[in-house]
Design a protein around this motif. Structure first.
Motif, PDB file in Angstrom:
ATOM      1  N   GLU A  27      -4.749  -0.029  -7.148  1.00 13.93           N
ATOM      2  CA  GLU A  27      -3.998  -0.404  -5.948  1.00 13.93           C
ATOM      3  C   GLU A  27      -4.318  -1.822  -5.475  1.00 13.93           C
ATOM      4  OE1 GLU A  27      -3.124   0.957  -1.343  1.00 13.93           O
ATOM      5  OE2 GLU A  27      -4.019   2.409  -2.733  1.00 13.93           O
ATOM      6  N   GLU A  28      -5.563  -2.242  -5.508  1.00 16.83           N
ATOM      7  CA  GLU A  28      -5.913  -3.574  -5.034  1.00 16.83           C
ATOM      8  C   GLU A  28      -5.262  -4.657  -5.893  1.00 16.83           C
ATOM      9  OE1 GLU A  28      -7.358  -4.359  -2.149  1.00 16.83           O
ATOM     10  OE2 GLU A  28      -7.186  -2.180  -1.829  1.00 16.83           O
ATOM     11  N   LYS A  72      -1.544  -4.731  -4.989  1.00 15.74           N
ATOM     12  CA  LYS A  72      -1.284  -5.433  -3.729  1.00 15.74           C
ATOM     13  C   LYS A  72      -1.386  -6.945  -3.916  1.00 15.74           C
ATOM     14  CE  LYS A  72      -4.143  -2.987  -1.104  1.00 15.74           C
ATOM     15  NZ  LYS A  72      -4.813  -2.479   0.132  1.00 15.74           N
ATOM     16  N   GLN A 120       1.328   4.127  -3.094  1.00 12.91           N
ATOM     17  CA  GLN A 120       1.055   5.540  -2.854  1.00 12.91           C
ATOM     18  C   GLN A 120       2.306   6.392  -3.074  1.00 12.91           C
ATOM     19  OE1 GLN A 120      -1.936   6.934  -2.250  1.00 12.91           O
ATOM     20  NE2 GLN A 120      -2.869   4.910  -2.481  1.00 12.91           N
ATOM     21  N   HIS A 145       0.838  -1.209   0.000  1.00 10.24           N
ATOM     22  CA  HIS A 145       0.000   0.000   0.000  1.00 10.24           C
ATOM     23  C   HIS A 145       0.869   1.254   0.000  1.00 10.24           C
ATOM     24  CE1 HIS A 145      -2.865   3.076   1.231  1.00 10.24           C
ATOM     25  NE2 HIS A 145      -2.110   3.318   2.292  1.00 10.24           N
TER      26      HIS A 145
END
Length: 252
Positions: free
Chosen positions: A209-210, A213, A166, A162
């Motif tokens: 992002e998901e 990850k 970012q 995460h």
């Protein structure tokens, strides 16, 4: 993996900036600064500095590395005037500790410090200055945060997928698209990319992002073979327990 060999080099003059890439299994350097120097290639690097008639000012690390021993401590034994630099968040010994927004000046030029944690909590990216008297296009030395068509792993040393996602999107992809990207490693024979290229073609960081990850959680990479040797040494500048009181590089 096969990395670029030590004999490879690239050079160009950009106004007052003389730039060299030096490889030892993929690690990159900048003069009059050395970024992420490796203990095995210190003699070669210092020989080039002397050959070019330059004065080495700083030996800088982007983070506490797990795959090699930094050359900063050894450099300081050979050139005592050199100052070592690392991010304060890395909790490693150094002459100077930097934080986001600091500037590292060398001659009329400077590097801007951008915090890019995720691979480790202490990762930073060094970006050449923005201004009419600074080299253009800008250059970003991203360490292991952003690689060419990849990124650093996030499954050890306090890593966070995460945080890395970012960091890259807010601190690196926010730079002008023509900004050159120089990572600390190169695994496939590439030497340089740009922000624009990575924004378009990076197979991990172009995802949401998901998805990113999920990719990072399923890499199933082996335990770094040098980590148990490298990390303890790199926490003390590679060789020595420095007694110099840390200070911000921006104050020099």
């Amino acid at each position: 993996m096969n990395y670029t060999k030590a004999a490879s080099s690239q050079a160009f003059n950009n106004r007052k900036l003389l730039f060299r890439q030096l490889f030892e299994k993929g690690f990159l350097h900048l003069h009059l600064l050395l970024i992420d120097p490796v203990d095995k290639t210190v003699d070669r690097d210092l020989s080039l500095v002397r050959e070019l008639g330059l004065k080495l000012v700083y030996a800088i690390n982007t983070h506490v590395h797990a795959d090699h021993v930094t050359g900063t401590g050894l450099i300081k034994t050979k050139v005592p005037s050199v100052k070592s630099i690392i991010a304060k968040a890395g909790k490693s010994k150094a002459d100077l500790h930097v934080e986001a927004g600091d500037q590292i000046h060398f001659g009329d030029l400077f590097l801007e410090v951008r915090a890019t944690p995720g691979h480790t909590p202490g990762c930073v990216t060094y970006v050449t200055g923005d201004g009419p008297d600074q080299p253009q296009p800008r250059m970003a030395f991203t360490g292991d945060a952003l690689l060419i068509r990849g990124c650093g792993r996030t499954d050890f040393q306090g890593g966070s997928a995460h945080q890395l996602y970012q960091s890259v999107h807010s601190q690196i992809f926010s730079l002008p698209r023509e900004t050159f990207i120089y990572p600390a490693h190169d695994y496939r024979g590439f030497t340089v990319s740009t922000v624009g290229e990575e924004m378009q073609y990076n197979p991990r960081l172009t995802k949401d992002e998901e998805t990113f990850k999920s990719i990072m959680e399923n890499l199933n990479l082996p335990y770094p073979k040098m980590i148990d040797i490298a990390v303890p040494l790199n926490l003390v500048c590679g060789l020595q327990d420095l007694s110099v009181t840390p200070a911000d590089a921006s104050s020099n």
